[in-house]
Enzyme design. Sequence first.
Site, PDB file in Angstrom:
ATOM      1  N   SER A 107     -27.974 -22.777   2.049  1.00 21.06           N
ATOM      2  CA  SER A 107     -26.905 -23.671   1.619  1.00 21.06           C
ATOM      3  C   SER A 107     -25.912 -23.898   2.758  1.00 21.06           C
ATOM      4  O   SER A 107     -25.456 -22.948   3.389  1.00 21.06           O
ATOM      5  CB  SER A 107     -26.207 -23.040   0.414  1.00 21.06           C
ATOM      6  OG  SER A 107     -25.173 -23.888   0.024  1.00 21.06           O
ATOM      7  N   GLY A 108     -25.619 -25.144   3.012  1.00 18.46           N
ATOM      8  CA  GLY A 108     -24.653 -25.487   4.064  1.00 18.46           C
ATOM      9  C   GLY A 108     -25.287 -25.616   5.430  1.00 18.46           C
ATOM     10  O   GLY A 108     -24.609 -25.817   6.421  1.00 18.46           O
ATOM     11  N   THR A 112     -29.099 -31.786   3.286  1.00 16.99           N
ATOM     12  CA  THR A 112     -28.811 -33.086   2.690  1.00 16.99           C
ATOM     13  C   THR A 112     -28.439 -34.092   3.773  1.00 16.99           C
ATOM     14  O   THR A 112     -28.892 -35.237   3.754  1.00 16.99           O
ATOM     15  CB  THR A 112     -27.684 -32.931   1.653  1.00 16.99           C
ATOM     16  OG1 THR A 112     -28.076 -31.891   0.771  1.00 16.99           O
ATOM     17  CG2 THR A 112     -27.454 -34.192   0.885  1.00 16.99           C
ATOM     18  N   ASN A 157     -20.615 -24.169   0.987  1.00 14.85           N
ATOM     19  CA  ASN A 157     -20.714 -25.591   1.363  1.00 14.85           C
ATOM     20  C   ASN A 157     -19.821 -26.397   0.418  1.00 14.85           C
ATOM     21  O   ASN A 157     -19.905 -26.262  -0.783  1.00 14.85           O
ATOM     22  CB  ASN A 157     -22.181 -26.029   1.229  1.00 14.85           C
ATOM     23  CG  ASN A 157     -22.398 -27.470   1.662  1.00 14.85           C
ATOM     24  OD1 ASN A 157     -21.464 -28.160   2.037  1.00 14.85           O
ATOM     25  ND2 ASN A 157     -23.650 -27.894   1.616  1.00 14.85           N
ATOM     26  N   SER A 160     -22.251 -28.832  -1.772  1.00 18.79           N
ATOM     27  CA  SER A 160     -23.535 -28.160  -1.912  1.00 18.79           C
ATOM     28  C   SER A 160     -24.381 -28.825  -2.989  1.00 18.79           C
ATOM     29  O   SER A 160     -23.903 -29.104  -4.094  1.00 18.79           O
ATOM     30  CB  SER A 160     -23.263 -26.698  -2.270  1.00 18.79           C
ATOM     31  OG  SER A 160     -24.482 -26.037  -2.451  1.00 18.79           O
ATOM     32  N   SER A 161     -25.642 -29.094  -2.649  1.00 19.80           N
ATOM     33  CA  SER A 161     -26.547 -29.699  -3.638  1.00 19.80           C
ATOM     34  C   SER A 161     -26.939 -28.580  -4.602  1.00 19.80           C
ATOM     35  O   SER A 161     -27.446 -27.554  -4.169  1.00 19.80           O
ATOM     36  CB  SER A 161     -27.805 -30.242  -2.969  1.00 19.80           C
ATOM     37  OG  SER A 161     -27.465 -30.889  -1.788  1.00 19.80           O
ATOM     38  N   GLY A 387     -32.935 -23.652   0.299  1.00 22.10           N
ATOM     39  CA  GLY A 387     -33.689 -22.679   1.095  1.00 22.10           C
ATOM     40  C   GLY A 387     -33.556 -21.308   0.470  1.00 22.10           C
ATOM     41  O   GLY A 387     -32.986 -21.150  -0.609  1.00 22.10           O
ATOM     42  N   GLU A 389     -32.338 -17.976  -0.749  1.00 19.09           N
ATOM     43  CA  GLU A 389     -30.976 -17.559  -1.050  1.00 19.09           C
ATOM     44  C   GLU A 389     -30.976 -16.049  -1.216  1.00 19.09           C
ATOM     45  O   GLU A 389     -31.721 -15.512  -2.031  1.00 19.09           O
ATOM     46  CB  GLU A 389     -30.482 -18.242  -2.318  1.00 19.09           C
ATOM     47  CG  GLU A 389     -29.455 -19.300  -2.004  1.00 19.09           C
ATOM     48  CD  GLU A 389     -28.949 -20.060  -3.212  1.00 19.09           C
ATOM     49  OE1 GLU A 389     -28.507 -21.197  -2.994  1.00 19.09           O
ATOM     50  OE2 GLU A 389     -28.998 -19.554  -4.333  1.00 19.09           O
TER      51      GLU A 389
HETATM   52  N1  LIG Z   1     -25.868 -33.209  11.582  1.00 17.38           N
HETATM   53  C1  LIG Z   1     -24.647 -32.927  11.145  1.00 17.38           C
HETATM   54  N2  LIG Z   1     -23.594 -33.421  11.804  1.00 17.38           N
HETATM   55  C2  LIG Z   1     -22.342 -33.175  11.392  1.00 17.38           C
HETATM   56  N3  LIG Z   1     -22.038 -32.411  10.323  1.00 17.38           N
HETATM   57  C3  LIG Z   1     -23.057 -31.890   9.621  1.00 17.38           C
HETATM   58  C4  LIG Z   1     -24.412 -32.135   9.987  1.00 17.38           C
HETATM   59  N4  LIG Z   1     -25.187 -31.511   9.126  1.00 17.38           N
HETATM   60  C5  LIG Z   1     -24.353 -30.897   8.235  1.00 17.38           C
HETATM   61  N5  LIG Z   1     -23.078 -31.132   8.536  1.00 17.38           N
HETATM   62  C6  LIG Z   1     -21.908 -30.620   7.816  1.00 17.38           C
HETATM   63  O1  LIG Z   1     -22.281 -29.541   7.047  1.00 17.38           O
HETATM   64  C7  LIG Z   1     -22.012 -29.755   5.681  1.00 17.38           C
HETATM   65  C8  LIG Z   1     -23.096 -29.192   4.828  1.00 17.38           C
HETATM   66  O2  LIG Z   1     -24.272 -29.922   5.001  1.00 17.38           O
HETATM   67  P1  LIG Z   1     -25.276 -30.230   3.803  1.00 17.38           P
HETATM   68  O3  LIG Z   1     -24.555 -30.592   2.589  1.00 17.38           O
HETATM   69  O4  LIG Z   1     -26.283 -31.125   4.322  1.00 17.38           O
HETATM   70  O5  LIG Z   1     -25.906 -28.795   3.604  1.00 17.38           O
HETATM   71  P2  LIG Z   1     -27.127 -28.446   2.693  1.00 17.38           P
HETATM   72  O6  LIG Z   1     -28.091 -27.756   3.561  1.00 17.38           O
HETATM   73  O7  LIG Z   1     -27.579 -29.622   1.981  1.00 17.38           O
HETATM   74  O8  LIG Z   1     -26.485 -27.420   1.731  1.00 17.38           O
HETATM   75  P3  LIG Z   1     -26.836 -27.183   0.229  1.00 17.38           P
HETATM   76  O9  LIG Z   1     -28.089 -26.430   0.202  1.00 17.38           O
HETATM   77  O10 LIG Z   1     -25.667 -26.415  -0.216  1.00 17.38           O
HETATM   78  O11 LIG Z   1     -26.911 -28.487  -0.378  1.00 17.38           O
HETATM   79  C9  LIG Z   1     -21.903 -31.239   5.536  1.00 17.38           C
HETATM   80  O12 LIG Z   1     -21.014 -31.564   4.503  1.00 17.38           O
HETATM   81  C10 LIG Z   1     -21.350 -31.663   6.876  1.00 17.38           C
HETATM   82  O13 LIG Z   1     -19.949 -31.524   6.895  1.00 17.38           O
HETATM   83 MG   LIG Z   2     -27.617 -30.246   0.129  1.00 18.26          MG
END
Ligand SMILES: Nc1ncnc2c1ncn2[C@@H]1O[C@H](COP(=O)(O)OP(=O)(O)OP(=O)(O)O)[C@@H](O)[C@H]1O
Ligand SMILES: [Mg+2]
Length: 1107
Positions: A107-108, A112, A157, A160-161, A387, A389
């Site tokens: 997460s984070g 996404t 996050n 977070s999704s 992923g 956890e």
């Molecule tokens: N390539 C990137 N460039 C800039 N900021 C990023 C990038 N990837 C992620 N972030 C930052 O990290 C934060 C978390 O990313 P994201 O929501 O994609 O995580 P995630 O892997 O989907 O987490 P979760 O599993 O909780 O959904 C985003 O809100 C953004 O602020």
């Molecule tokens: Mg996500």
Amino acid sequence: MEVKTSLLDNMIGVGDMVLLEPLNEDSFIMNLRNRFDHNEIYTYIGSVVISMNPYRSLPIYTPQKVEEYRNRNFYELSPHIYALADEAYRSLRDQDKDQCILITGESGAGKTEASKLVMSYVAAVCGKGQEVNKVKEQLLQSNPVLEAFGNAKTMRNDNSSRFGKYMDIEFDFKGDPLGGVISNYLLEKSRVCKQPRGERNFHIFYQLLSGASDDTLMKLKLDRDFSKYNYLSLDSANVNGLDDAASFRTVRNAMQIVGFMEAEVQSVLELVAAVLKLGNIEFKPESRVNGFDESRVKDKNDLKEMCELLGIEQSVLERAFSYRTVEAKMEKMSTTLNVAQAYYARDALAKNLYSRLFSWLVTRINESIKAQAKTRHKVMGVLDIYGFEIFEEGDNSFEQFIINYCNEKLQQIFIELTLREEQEEYIREDIEWTNIEYFNNAVICDLIENNQNGILAMLDEECLRPGTVTDDTFLDKLNTICAEHQHFESRLNKNSKFLTDHSLPHSCFRIQHYAGKVLYRVEGFVDKNNDLLYRDLSQAMYKATHSLMRQLFPEGNPAKVNLKRPPTAGFQFKASVGVLMKNLQTKNPNYIRCIKPNDKKVAHIFTDSLVCHQVRYLGLVENVRVRRAGYAFRQPYESCLERYKMLCKKTWPQWRGPARDGVEVLLTDCSVPTEEFAYGRSKIFIRNPRTLFTLEERRRACLEDLATLIQKIYRGWKSRTHFLLLKKSQVVVAAWYRRYAQQNKYQKIKSATLVMQSFIRGWKARNILRQLKYEKRCKEAVTTIAAYWHGTQARMELRRLKTEARNKRAVSVIWAYWQGTKVRREYRKFFRANAGKKIYDFTIQRIMQKYFLGLKTTTMSPMDNTWPAKPYGFLEGAHTQLRRIFHLWRCKKYRGQFTEEKKAVYEEKLEASEIFKDKKALYPSSVSQPFKGDYLEIQKNPKYQKLNSAMEEKVLLADLVNKINRANGKGSPRLFLLTKSNFVLADQKTGQVKASVPLPDLASVSVSTQSDGFFALKLKEGSASASKGDFLLSSEHLIEIITKLHRIGTTAADRDQINIDISDEFLVQFKQDKVCVKFIQGGPKNGNSAACKRKNNRLLEVSVPSP
Ligand SMILES: Nc1ncnc2c1ncn2[C@@H]1O[C@H](COP(=O)(O)OP(=O)(O)OP(=O)(O)O)[C@@H](O)[C@H]1O
Ligand SMILES: [Mg+2]
């Protein structure tokens, strides 16, 4: 020219972990850190992309970057998510291979974001057009909607999704998007009712309360204040950097783009409001007679409002919170619910309501984005799934178990596909396959999902088993059945080795996942797996008038009562994961492994331990090993030769033969040991990264030499060009200078020549002047003489003009002369050379002009004898000639005017002159008298009419004459008529013819030399007329009469010419006597006319006055 670049250029650390040397966890993390510190957040493991979350926006997602990576080979540019997206899209479009992009990470970590980057890249590079753009827009806009309902702020996050998402994007044969299908997995619905500390409920609740208009909120019976709702945690309701109100507008807009009707949006919001209201319903215990507590709704206001919102009868819902009906076969039993059960029921309803609403949204979006065309589609799947956890201190529950199971399955598929691909490539390239040692996690998957003794199967069994079922009984079961499994660990296990393991609590079990050991607390497993919702509640929901609500609880339909238990959560998940895996197996996989650099959600911090943990559970080092099992590096022959050709003289600068031969020559020349590489069909396989780096090192050194060479050649070329330019310039400058110098020289020569010329001309002129002076008296000295002459002339003219003061012309003449003189004086100096000749010519011309003009005064009369005196001696000859010519000319002119008559008259005059000139004194006086002929006007005068008619021929002459009486010498007047053939004498008064003599009878005519008018007509002797004797007559027109008579004689052919006798004495025959007529010069007493006197018988004397 296309610039060939490579991943190996300007590499920070190593861009592809496959090349990492030595390969171990530390070096792996060092490399990641090194790259992360230099803003290189992407690194490859072969074709897998590792993505580090930078936690700040980097300038690497611009449209220029999209263009840079578009249609480029994967290893051509530095690692980027775009390279992977491009590779996937191109092999989908060009090779017709369905693709899936698997994004994993905790997460984070940025999953996404990565999935959105992939989608936006594909949207940017695929086709364009109105319809296509609409599809793209709908696909992209489905994200904000799902994120609002499915994402929440968590400790890890802020966005977070809380669900797994798999989206299939469908393309046509051209690669244009047609639509898509979204599948969602396991929404974390427990969050609806309870959020861990520091976390929030799903975004939509906050967004609705912050962003909706007052009007909307009133309709939904909501209050803007978060604190009014039990389901909303207060401590982190506001998140830094999140603007809920703005997000609400974005979501509404996105729903509109995706195709939600206004009424649908309203219904969805009503359900969201209903969840909030539901959370506010509280219960109080009410004691019943049977001793049990029965729950009652505390404050019915919220319940009432909720029922109004959804159109549910309040009493029905109220009852459902107090009683529970249990149906078994044909029996129905109603039991009361205590307060705890009522709360459980309420929360279960809220969770179910929300998760079903979420699934409905996904279905609704799918309806909108569904591909319209029925043709075969190419598909690109994007999997954004949670992923591994692992919570600390064994806080992992049923959800983590499910999630980690999903990741085990993904790892399984990854291993399978990677190995399969590797093997396929070796076969394709004809390289001997060496067995690869790797850990296969199939055994762990089996532990979880085995239908007989898998953990999930046992959980289901426990849930369905009659009797008391608790989490502990479930753990017991596990302990007995899975005890022998090498990846299962439990304290109560028969296996004594864990008996003393204090890190393993009694209420927990531990699984050795491929990514690490995870400790699960069994509490809640059974409940969560059951996912129970009392039928009374679903039936109450079904009774609602709210159509969407009814739709969400189909099992509440009393007509379709299903006594079978609904499938458990674990069962459902396993089934959907099974479908997903099957789906993924048919596609070409592309992996994005997201890593989170720190726990603080901040940029620039790289926590080694955290990264190490993720690297471990993502099995990345494992991943590299698998990839490197055979050969670490492979490259098509062409690219290899292109990159390293400068290392060998035979291949530099150009290899003419096949690329493979070139590479062979190259590697042999570079003395690379043969065991270090293998030749495939189209690629060279390099076993050890060290070999590659040696080549790279040598290339770098070689490039430096080449750069020097290029520099040298360039400098040479530059200097040469510069020199040639200078040379060219010098030629131009010299040319210009020479021209200038020559011009100057020429100007000097020219002016010198002019000076000399003027001197010479001056000298010549002086010579001429001297000569002219010398020839002063000669003709050439006319210049001087003419000047003097002109002076004299002018002075004379001036004098004349002075005398003729009023003559205006004089002034202009003087002026002209004076001007002439002035001009001559003025120009004499300029025209000294030929002035003499000119002036001479002019003078001569002027003289001649004046001379000719002087001649003009002469009259045109031929009689005029006058002729000007010759003005100059030199004109003497011309003067006389001119006089003669002029006279001839004017005579000719004069003659030219003559008519025939006049000509005849003059011919007569001429004849008269021939006869009488210088012979008779009367003649000169007759010259000026015209010969008139008919003096009597016999034709017109009526007096002579009779006479005229008696004349047979034309009368040539008619005049009055005196007939001299022979007796006394006195004259008597007679009319004298002359015709062509005779002459007639008639009486002057009567006109009676006295005598008519034919001209042939006339012998001669006699006249005197004096100026008298006497003439004698002598007849031929013997002729008929002679009998009367000769006639002595006198006339004023004697000359004319005689001339005419002579002419008639001359022109008549039949007779002789009449003789004309001119003498002062002649004989006249009067009848028989001959009388002498003598003419004498008489004195003045005789008067003007001549007098005739008879002297004697034989003499008649005529005295003629002296002239
Ligand atoms: N390539 C990137 N460039 C800039 N900021 C990023 C990038 N990837 C992620 N972030 C930052 O990290 C934060 C978390 O990313 P994201 O929501 O994609 O995580 P995630 O892997 O989907 O987490 P979760 O599993 O909780 O959904 C985003 O809100 C953004 O602020
Ligand atoms: Mg996500």
